[in-house]
Design a protein around this motif. Structure first.
Motif, mmCIF file in Angstrom:
data_model
loop_
_atom_site.group_PDB
_atom_site.id
_atom_site.type_symbol
_atom_site.label_atom_id
_atom_site.label_comp_id
_atom_site.label_asym_id
_atom_site.label_seq_id
_atom_site.Cartn_x
_atom_site.Cartn_y
_atom_site.Cartn_z
ATOM 1 N N UNK A 23 0.308 22.789 12.014
ATOM 2 C CA UNK A 23 1.738 23.146 12.168
ATOM 3 C C UNK A 23 2.815 22.410 11.372
ATOM 4 N N UNK A 24 2.211 21.032 10.904
ATOM 5 C CA UNK A 24 3.204 20.261 10.321
ATOM 6 C C UNK A 24 2.315 19.733 9.163
ATOM 7 N N UNK A 25 2.154 20.423 7.900
ATOM 8 C CA UNK A 25 1.385 19.877 6.883
ATOM 9 C C UNK A 25 1.840 18.643 6.369
ATOM 10 N N UNK A 26 1.297 17.529 6.342
ATOM 11 C CA UNK A 26 1.778 16.387 5.406
ATOM 12 C C UNK A 26 1.713 16.576 3.941
ATOM 13 N N UNK A 27 2.563 15.900 3.429
ATOM 14 C CA UNK A 27 2.565 15.764 1.907
ATOM 15 C C UNK A 27 1.199 15.539 1.463
ATOM 16 N N UNK A 28 0.444 14.508 1.877
ATOM 17 C CA UNK A 28 -0.853 13.797 1.648
ATOM 18 C C UNK A 28 -1.670 13.751 2.788
ATOM 19 N N UNK A 29 -2.939 14.134 2.429
ATOM 20 C CA UNK A 29 -4.107 13.833 3.526
ATOM 21 C C UNK A 29 -5.253 13.482 2.864
ATOM 22 N N UNK A 30 -6.242 12.794 3.476
ATOM 23 C CA UNK A 30 -7.359 12.577 3.043
ATOM 24 C C UNK A 30 -8.407 12.519 4.351
ATOM 25 N N UNK A 31 -9.665 12.702 4.258
ATOM 26 C CA UNK A 31 -10.617 12.910 5.429
ATOM 27 C C UNK A 31 -11.546 11.671 4.987
ATOM 28 N N UNK A 33 -14.723 10.812 7.030
ATOM 29 C CA UNK A 33 -15.561 11.192 7.968
ATOM 30 C C UNK A 33 -14.794 11.785 9.265
ATOM 31 N N UNK A 34 -14.939 11.437 10.560
ATOM 32 C CA UNK A 34 -14.289 12.313 11.527
ATOM 33 C C UNK A 34 -12.803 11.900 11.676
ATOM 34 N N UNK A 35 -12.248 11.120 10.858
ATOM 35 C CA UNK A 35 -10.779 10.884 10.842
ATOM 36 C C UNK A 35 -10.041 11.684 9.756
ATOM 37 N N UNK A 36 -8.870 11.910 10.143
ATOM 38 C CA UNK A 36 -8.047 12.357 8.853
ATOM 39 C C UNK A 36 -6.575 11.642 8.799
ATOM 40 N N UNK A 37 -6.514 11.147 7.628
ATOM 41 C CA UNK A 37 -5.274 10.416 7.197
ATOM 42 C C UNK A 37 -4.188 10.817 6.679
ATOM 43 N N UNK A 38 -2.964 11.347 7.282
ATOM 44 C CA UNK A 38 -2.068 11.841 7.154
ATOM 45 C C UNK A 38 -0.772 11.138 6.634
ATOM 46 N N UNK A 39 0.038 11.484 5.541
ATOM 47 C CA UNK A 39 1.299 10.766 5.213
ATOM 48 C C UNK A 39 2.158 11.937 4.570
ATOM 49 N N UNK A 40 3.563 11.469 5.149
ATOM 50 C CA UNK A 40 4.721 12.527 4.658
ATOM 51 C C UNK A 40 5.923 11.560 4.750
ATOM 52 N N UNK A 41 6.022 10.826 3.992
ATOM 53 C CA UNK A 41 7.272 9.844 3.748
ATOM 54 C C UNK A 41 7.844 9.318 4.666
ATOM 55 N N UNK A 42 6.855 8.611 5.705
ATOM 56 C CA UNK A 42 7.370 7.925 6.780
ATOM 57 C C UNK A 42 8.194 8.601 7.769
ATOM 58 N N UNK A 43 8.142 9.812 7.945
ATOM 59 C CA UNK A 43 8.787 10.851 8.805
ATOM 60 C C UNK A 43 7.898 10.877 10.252
ATOM 61 N N UNK A 44 7.934 11.984 11.019
ATOM 62 C CA UNK A 44 7.277 11.980 12.115
ATOM 63 C C UNK A 44 5.805 11.005 12.108
ATOM 64 N N UNK A 45 5.670 10.250 13.182
ATOM 65 C CA UNK A 45 4.442 9.783 13.373
ATOM 66 C C UNK A 45 3.240 10.508 13.437
ATOM 67 N N UNK A 46 3.221 11.751 13.754
ATOM 68 C CA UNK A 46 2.011 12.650 14.008
ATOM 69 C C UNK A 46 1.603 12.960 12.597
ATOM 70 N N UNK A 47 2.710 13.017 11.426
ATOM 71 C CA UNK A 47 2.237 13.534 10.073
ATOM 72 C C UNK A 47 2.166 12.175 9.277
ATOM 73 N N UNK A 48 2.441 11.057 9.964
ATOM 74 C CA UNK A 48 1.996 9.416 9.123
ATOM 75 C C UNK A 48 1.067 8.719 9.941
ATOM 76 N N UNK A 49 -0.159 9.279 10.354
ATOM 77 C CA UNK A 49 -0.939 8.546 11.188
ATOM 78 C C UNK A 49 -2.462 8.646 10.825
ATOM 79 N N UNK A 50 -3.270 7.955 11.155
ATOM 80 C CA UNK A 50 -4.717 8.480 11.209
ATOM 81 C C UNK A 50 -4.963 9.094 12.406
ATOM 82 N N UNK A 51 -5.807 10.071 12.474
ATOM 83 C CA UNK A 51 -6.074 10.981 13.595
ATOM 84 C C UNK A 51 -7.520 11.224 13.562
ATOM 85 N N UNK A 52 -8.193 10.879 14.851
ATOM 86 C CA UNK A 52 -9.483 11.573 15.047
ATOM 87 C C UNK A 52 -9.664 13.026 15.034
#
Length: 266
Positions: A23-31, A33-52
């Protein structure tokens, strides 16, 4: 499916988490293993955090080191690493982060409600409702204004939502003079609809417009339900936001699961 304690099971949690990612695609993301690392210019934490992203996602020292390198060395502006701890993370993840000096912030709840087909809600007297299935420029401008985004933040947020490839509805409430009073964004993904970005103009608070925005999003979500196939609406709310919690519970939402962020040393 909810457990006897009222919360939902781990499979449903994983489904909602993946819907939220989309629902909120980040500018960059990498997987990793079972974690996804999302980055979007330092805006909302859910788009700029590592998530299981899978049940029992382990976090050890080596993976944490890779997460830290990603956030400190990727992108134009390095940011402090942020890890979002949901029930999908393994039990030792939070303890490792605490030992490494990661502070807890933004304790939040995900809430859900089952929606059956029903007539749309009527906006308050004197308020006009607009629902766009492509986000208009005016909606983007209002979000940036209400959130106080600078030019960079405005451009970044616009690019993220321009990449949204799920059915969605941008909600706008206006008064009779055409001034925008409230906005929201509903995003569908299969049998789930996420409710995001509820914003009300500061001068118009206390008039029930947060409820009106949410009602409009729920009305759109209900158009996607059938008698045999209800839709699950979900949203995220800070656990300290008592007025929002009261509103959502009055609309039929129940607590589904909790999460929090751990922010690493700068």
């Amino acid at each position: 499916m909810r457990t006897p304690g009222g919360l939902i099971d781990i499979v449903d949690i994983a489904t909602i988490e993946h819907c939220g990612f989309a629902a909120l695609p980040p500018e960059h993301s990498i997987e990793d293993g079972p974690w996804v690392l999302r980055m979007a210019g330092g805006l909302a934490k859910r788009a700029n955090s590592a998530n299981p992203r899978a049940p029992g996602a382990p976090l050890d020292a080596d993976r944490l080191h890779r997460i830290e390198r990603f956030y400190r060395h990727t992108g134009l502006v390095p940011i402090a690493p942020i890890v979002r701890i949901t029930p999908l993370a393994s039990p030792e993840a939070d303890a490792l982060l605490a030992a490494r000096g990661y502070r807890i912030t933004d304790r939040s709840l995900v809430m859900t409600a089952q929606l059956a087909p029903s007539p749309p809600a009527t906006p308050p007297h004197g308020i006009t409702l607009r629902i766009d299935t492509t986000i208009p420029d005016a909606w983007h401008d209002t979000f940036a204004l209400f959130d106080g985004l600078d030019a960079h933040g405005r451009t970044t947020r616009r690019a993220m939502l321009d990449a949204l490839d799920r059915p969605h509805a941008a909600i706008t409430l206006r008064d009779t003079d055409g001034a925008t009073l409230g906005i929201g964004l509903a995003v569908a993904d299969g049998a789930y609809v996420g409710l995001f970005d509820v914003r009300v103009a500061s001068a118009a608070r206390g008039r029930g417009l947060g409820r009106a925005v949410t009602d409009a999003m729920l009305g759109w979500a209900r158009t996607r339900a059938t008698v045999d196939t209800p839709v699950t609406a979900y949203l995220q709310v800070n656990i300290d936001n008592a007025p929002a919690l009261s509103l959502y519970r009055s609309l039929g939402f129940a607590d589904a699961y909790a999460y929090h962020y751990r922010v690493g040393p700068a």
